[in-house]
Design a protein around this motif. Structure first.
Motif, PDB file in Angstrom:
ATOM      1  N   ASP A  13     -12.384  -1.406 -18.641  1.00  0.00           N
ATOM      2  CA  ASP A  13     -11.902  -0.063 -18.961  1.00  0.00           C
ATOM      3  C   ASP A  13     -10.443  -0.104 -19.411  1.00  0.00           C
ATOM      4  OD1 ASP A  13     -12.455   2.704 -19.215  1.00  0.00           O
ATOM      5  OD2 ASP A  13     -11.466   3.107 -17.311  1.00  0.00           O
ATOM      6  N   ALA A  14      -9.549   0.600 -18.688  1.00  0.00           N
ATOM      7  CA  ALA A  14      -8.151   0.686 -19.108  1.00  0.00           C
ATOM      8  C   ALA A  14      -7.270  -0.352 -18.433  1.00  0.00           C
ATOM      9  CB  ALA A  14      -7.611   2.082 -18.819  1.00  0.00           C
ATOM     10  N   SER A  15      -7.850  -1.354 -17.816  1.00  0.00           N
ATOM     11  CA  SER A  15      -7.072  -2.416 -17.166  1.00  0.00           C
ATOM     12  C   SER A  15      -6.204  -3.134 -18.211  1.00  0.00           C
ATOM     13  CB  SER A  15      -8.035  -3.406 -16.507  1.00  0.00           C
ATOM     14  OG  SER A  15      -7.351  -4.511 -15.985  1.00  0.00           O
ATOM     15  N   PRO A  16      -4.948  -3.500 -17.832  1.00  0.00           N
ATOM     16  CA  PRO A  16      -4.325  -3.351 -16.508  1.00  0.00           C
ATOM     17  C   PRO A  16      -3.779  -1.941 -16.279  1.00  0.00           C
ATOM     18  CG  PRO A  16      -2.818  -4.424 -18.014  1.00  0.00           C
ATOM     19  CD  PRO A  16      -4.104  -4.254 -18.765  1.00  0.00           C
ATOM     20  N   TYR A  17      -3.927  -1.483 -15.028  1.00  0.00           N
ATOM     21  CA  TYR A  17      -3.428  -0.173 -14.634  1.00  0.00           C
ATOM     22  C   TYR A  17      -1.985  -0.311 -14.165  1.00  0.00           C
ATOM     23  CZ  TYR A  17      -8.386   1.087 -14.531  1.00  0.00           C
ATOM     24  OH  TYR A  17      -9.688   1.303 -14.863  1.00  0.00           O
ATOM     25  N   LYS A  18      -1.103   0.510 -14.707  1.00  0.00           N
ATOM     26  CA  LYS A  18       0.294   0.488 -14.301  1.00  0.00           C
ATOM     27  C   LYS A  18       0.617   1.750 -13.517  1.00  0.00           C
ATOM     28  CE  LYS A  18       1.747  -2.384 -18.181  1.00  0.00           C
ATOM     29  NZ  LYS A  18       2.655  -2.517 -19.360  1.00  0.00           N
ATOM     30  N   ILE A  19       1.153   1.565 -12.330  1.00  0.00           N
ATOM     31  CA  ILE A  19       1.441   2.688 -11.432  1.00  0.00           C
ATOM     32  C   ILE A  19       2.950   2.818 -11.283  1.00  0.00           C
ATOM     33  CG2 ILE A  19       1.089   3.623  -9.108  1.00  0.00           C
ATOM     34  CD1 ILE A  19      -1.463   1.913  -8.986  1.00  0.00           C
ATOM     35  N   ASN A  20       3.469   3.953 -11.702  1.00  0.00           N
ATOM     36  CA  ASN A  20       4.903   4.194 -11.616  1.00  0.00           C
ATOM     37  C   ASN A  20       5.279   4.699 -10.228  1.00  0.00           C
ATOM     38  OD1 ASN A  20       5.300   3.559 -14.382  1.00  0.00           O
ATOM     39  ND2 ASN A  20       4.573   5.607 -14.936  1.00  0.00           N
ATOM     40  N   GLY A  21       6.528   4.530  -9.879  1.00  0.00           N
ATOM     41  CA  GLY A  21       7.013   5.016  -8.590  1.00  0.00           C
ATOM     42  C   GLY A  21       6.986   3.914  -7.546  1.00  0.00           C
ATOM     43  N   THR A  22       7.414   4.267  -6.334  1.00  0.00           N
ATOM     44  CA  THR A  22       7.526   3.298  -5.250  1.00  0.00           C
ATOM     45  C   THR A  22       6.241   3.248  -4.445  1.00  0.00           C
ATOM     46  OG1 THR A  22       9.888   3.718  -5.089  1.00  0.00           O
ATOM     47  CG2 THR A  22       8.850   2.664  -3.197  1.00  0.00           C
ATOM     48  N   ILE A  23       5.732   2.065  -4.203  1.00  0.00           N
ATOM     49  CA  ILE A  23       4.570   1.854  -3.342  1.00  0.00           C
ATOM     50  C   ILE A  23       5.076   1.229  -2.051  1.00  0.00           C
ATOM     51  CG2 ILE A  23       2.270   0.863  -3.137  1.00  0.00           C
ATOM     52  CD1 ILE A  23       2.573   2.731  -5.525  1.00  0.00           C
ATOM     53  N   GLN A  24       5.030   1.975  -0.959  1.00  0.00           N
ATOM     54  CA  GLN A  24       5.583   1.478   0.297  1.00  0.00           C
ATOM     55  C   GLN A  24       4.561   0.649   1.064  1.00  0.00           C
ATOM     56  OE1 GLN A  24       8.593   1.651   0.720  1.00  0.00           O
ATOM     57  NE2 GLN A  24       9.488   3.605   0.120  1.00  0.00           N
ATOM     58  N   ALA A  25       5.039  -0.379   1.717  1.00  0.00           N
ATOM     59  CA  ALA A  25       4.196  -1.182   2.602  1.00  0.00           C
ATOM     60  C   ALA A  25       3.854  -0.376   3.847  1.00  0.00           C
ATOM     61  CB  ALA A  25       4.908  -2.477   2.984  1.00  0.00           C
ATOM     62  N   GLU A  26       2.789  -0.767   4.536  1.00  0.00           N
ATOM     63  CA  GLU A  26       2.336  -0.040   5.721  1.00  0.00           C
ATOM     64  C   GLU A  26       3.419   0.046   6.787  1.00  0.00           C
ATOM     65  OE1 GLU A  26       0.316   1.760   8.873  1.00  0.00           O
ATOM     66  OE2 GLU A  26      -0.028   1.832   6.709  1.00  0.00           O
ATOM     67  N   ASP A  27       4.271  -0.967   6.897  1.00  0.00           N
ATOM     68  CA  ASP A  27       5.264  -0.954   7.974  1.00  0.00           C
ATOM     69  C   ASP A  27       6.552  -0.244   7.588  1.00  0.00           C
ATOM     70  OD1 ASP A  27       6.152  -2.831   6.168  1.00  0.00           O
ATOM     71  OD2 ASP A  27       6.575  -4.393   7.643  1.00  0.00           O
ATOM     72  N   CYS A  28       6.606   0.342   6.404  1.00  0.00           N
ATOM     73  CA  CYS A  28       7.823   1.042   5.998  1.00  0.00           C
ATOM     74  C   CYS A  28       7.886   2.427   6.640  1.00  0.00           C
ATOM     75  CB  CYS A  28       7.876   1.185   4.480  1.00  0.00           C
ATOM     76  SG  CYS A  28       8.258  -0.359   3.620  1.00  0.00           S
ATOM     77  N   ASN A  29       8.999   2.719   7.247  1.00  0.00           N
ATOM     78  CA  ASN A  29       9.203   4.002   7.911  1.00  0.00           C
ATOM     79  C   ASN A  29       9.927   4.933   6.947  1.00  0.00           C
ATOM     80  OD1 ASN A  29       9.502   6.088   9.678  1.00  0.00           O
ATOM     81  ND2 ASN A  29      10.570   4.930  11.263  1.00  0.00           N
ATOM     82  N   CYS A  30       9.148   5.530   6.041  1.00  0.00           N
ATOM     83  CA  CYS A  30       9.707   6.374   4.979  1.00  0.00           C
ATOM     84  C   CYS A  30       8.933   7.689   4.888  1.00  0.00           C
ATOM     85  CB  CYS A  30       9.657   5.646   3.640  1.00  0.00           C
ATOM     86  SG  CYS A  30      10.591   4.098   3.574  1.00  0.00           S
ATOM     87  N   PRO A  31       9.008   8.531   5.918  1.00  0.00           N
ATOM     88  CA  PRO A  31       8.201   9.755   5.917  1.00  0.00           C
ATOM     89  C   PRO A  31       8.681  10.755   4.876  1.00  0.00           C
ATOM     90  CG  PRO A  31       9.728   9.754   7.773  1.00  0.00           C
ATOM     91  CD  PRO A  31       9.834   8.395   7.142  1.00  0.00           C
ATOM     92  N   ILE A  32       7.709  11.493   4.336  1.00  0.00           N
ATOM     93  CA  ILE A  32       7.996  12.563   3.389  1.00  0.00           C
ATOM     94  C   ILE A  32       7.378  13.845   3.948  1.00  0.00           C
ATOM     95  CG2 ILE A  32       8.045  10.969   1.446  1.00  0.00           C
ATOM     96  CD1 ILE A  32       5.285  12.027   0.607  1.00  0.00           C
TER      97      ILE A  32
END
Length: 395
Positions: A13-32
């Motif tokens: 399909d449209a691979s490769p998919y590019k995702i903008n923005g920050t992807i946080q790891a599970e252990d990152c304490n960055c609540p929104i």
């Protein structure tokens, strides 16, 4: 982040998919903010099961029943409950009862959510056992969060500790989760054994009866006990025990049996996600998603006493295409409502709705201790902390 999906060396399909923005790891304490997180993750605004569970408790004042619940549970050998408080996105708890080891499962989901979301201040009691505890006929009703509900109880149902842990640990220490069960089955439908398969322990009388039925119809069933605990004195009748086998090997067989244990069988999500026809026993017990299940659309119903089980297996054999259609619908339901993101969404919506009903500020009560949060030094809490909605929809 860039994700490449290929089949036989060519992009799909449209691979490769590019995702903008920050992807946080599970252990990152960055609540929104909670509403932003719900929006970013395309979570539903509500669930019928949540609203049904909370309906008996339109307003909640903890001070009116806190001491009653503590007194009831504190010295109990059969009930274990934790009192949780969330204040300024920190988790506090005090547990009551003799067996409180399962608090680790509640700790894990609450701390994980607190790293992602600015949770509302709230307080709650959480049942650490499998059995629902709040009878509909009790004189003194109180709100209690549990992993399993029943038609005779008023417990507020959360996703089970099993599917919650598999959602949290899917790339960690568990081997069975809602994604792996779909990717580790390699026998096509046509080559599967046309038999009903089951393995488990002796946690209900119907499971003993299943062994009797299977022995009388070896052409239709492959069913055995893997452990004896409740009926050890009858092991010589219903044994010998079989060795445990990989859950993925269950699907070498076309038909999968789901029978209650002490309560609902927590394996049902994985059975629905696999490619076997689920034959499910009628039950008073349910998990958070059972309200979405439709008999003869997502599974084949079986009477509580198993009196029609043989008939149901024979029906499946004689209606192969209809059986395959039910399997397909069950898989679609699992993929649309039981993946890790759905489990996070359900908890978040549940806690959001619950917090609206509290009429007093939660208290840091005597004896409560803070649940430690994971510390990670590699995280930078800038930018979006989730897949943006457009990238998520594209994937």
């Amino acid at each position: 982040m860039e994700i490449t999906v290929k089949y036989k060396g060519r992009n799909v399909d449209a691979s490769p998919y590019k995702i903008n923005g920050t992807i946080q790891a599970e252990d990152c304490n960055c609540p929104i903010p909670l509403e932003d997180w719900l929006h970013n993750n395309n979570c539903p605004s509500s669930h019928s099961q949540i609203m049904s569970d909370l309906e008996p408790f339109p307003t909640v004042n903890f001070s009116t029943f806190h001491s009653h619940v503590v007194k009831k549970v504190d010295k109990s050998g059969s009930m274990s409950v934790c009192n949780y408080a969330i204040l300024n996105n920190k988790i506090y708890r005090r547990c009551y009862g003799q067996h409180v080891g399962f608090k680790t499962f509640v700790d894990a989901i609450l701390t994980s959510l607190a790293r992602k979301i600015e949770l509302p201040n709230m307080e709650m009691f959480v049942n650490l056992g499998d059995w629902p505890l709040v009878s509909k006929h009790a004189k003194d009703l109180f709100p209690l969060f549990s992993w399993c509900g029943s038609t005779s109880s008023l417990d507020i149902v959360m996703p089970t500790y099993d599917i919650t842990e598999s959602s949290l640990e899917a790339m960690g220490r568990v081997s069975l989760d809602m994604l792996s069960v779909q990717g580790n089955i390699d026998i096509p439908w046509e080559k599967k054994e046309p038999k009903a398969f089951w393995r488990g322990r002796d946690s209900s009388p119907e499971r003993l009866k299943l062994i009797e039925i299977a022995r009388s119809h070896p052409d239709l069933f492959n069913c055995s006990m893997t452990n004896f605990f409740f009926y050890r004195d009858q092991e010589h009748i219903y044994g010998p025990k079989e060795k445990h086998i990989s859950f993925f090997k269950f699907f070498d067989y076309k038909y999968q049996l789901c029978l209650d244990g002490t309560v609902a069988a927590y394996r049902l999500p994985y059975l629905l996600a696999g490619d076997g026809l689920v034959l499910k026993q009628d039950s008073e017990y349910y998990e958070h998603f059972y309200g979405s299940l439709i008999p003869w659309q997502h599974y084949v119903p079986v009477k509580r006493d198993l009196s029609d089980l043989v008939e149901r297996v024979r029906w499946a054999r004689n209606h192969d295409q209809q059986a395959r259609d039910i399997v397909s619908a069950a898989q679609q339901l699992a993929r649309s409502s039981l993946l890790p993101q759905d489990i996070f969404c359900y908890h978040t919506v549940l806690f959001k709705e619950w917090s609206k009903r509290l009429v007093e500020e939660p208290q840091l009560r005597r004896g409560m201790e803070e649940v430690p949060q994971i510390k990670s030094e590699h995280c930078k809490c800038s930018g979006r902390s989730d897949l943006n909605a457009e990238a998520h929809d594209e994937l």
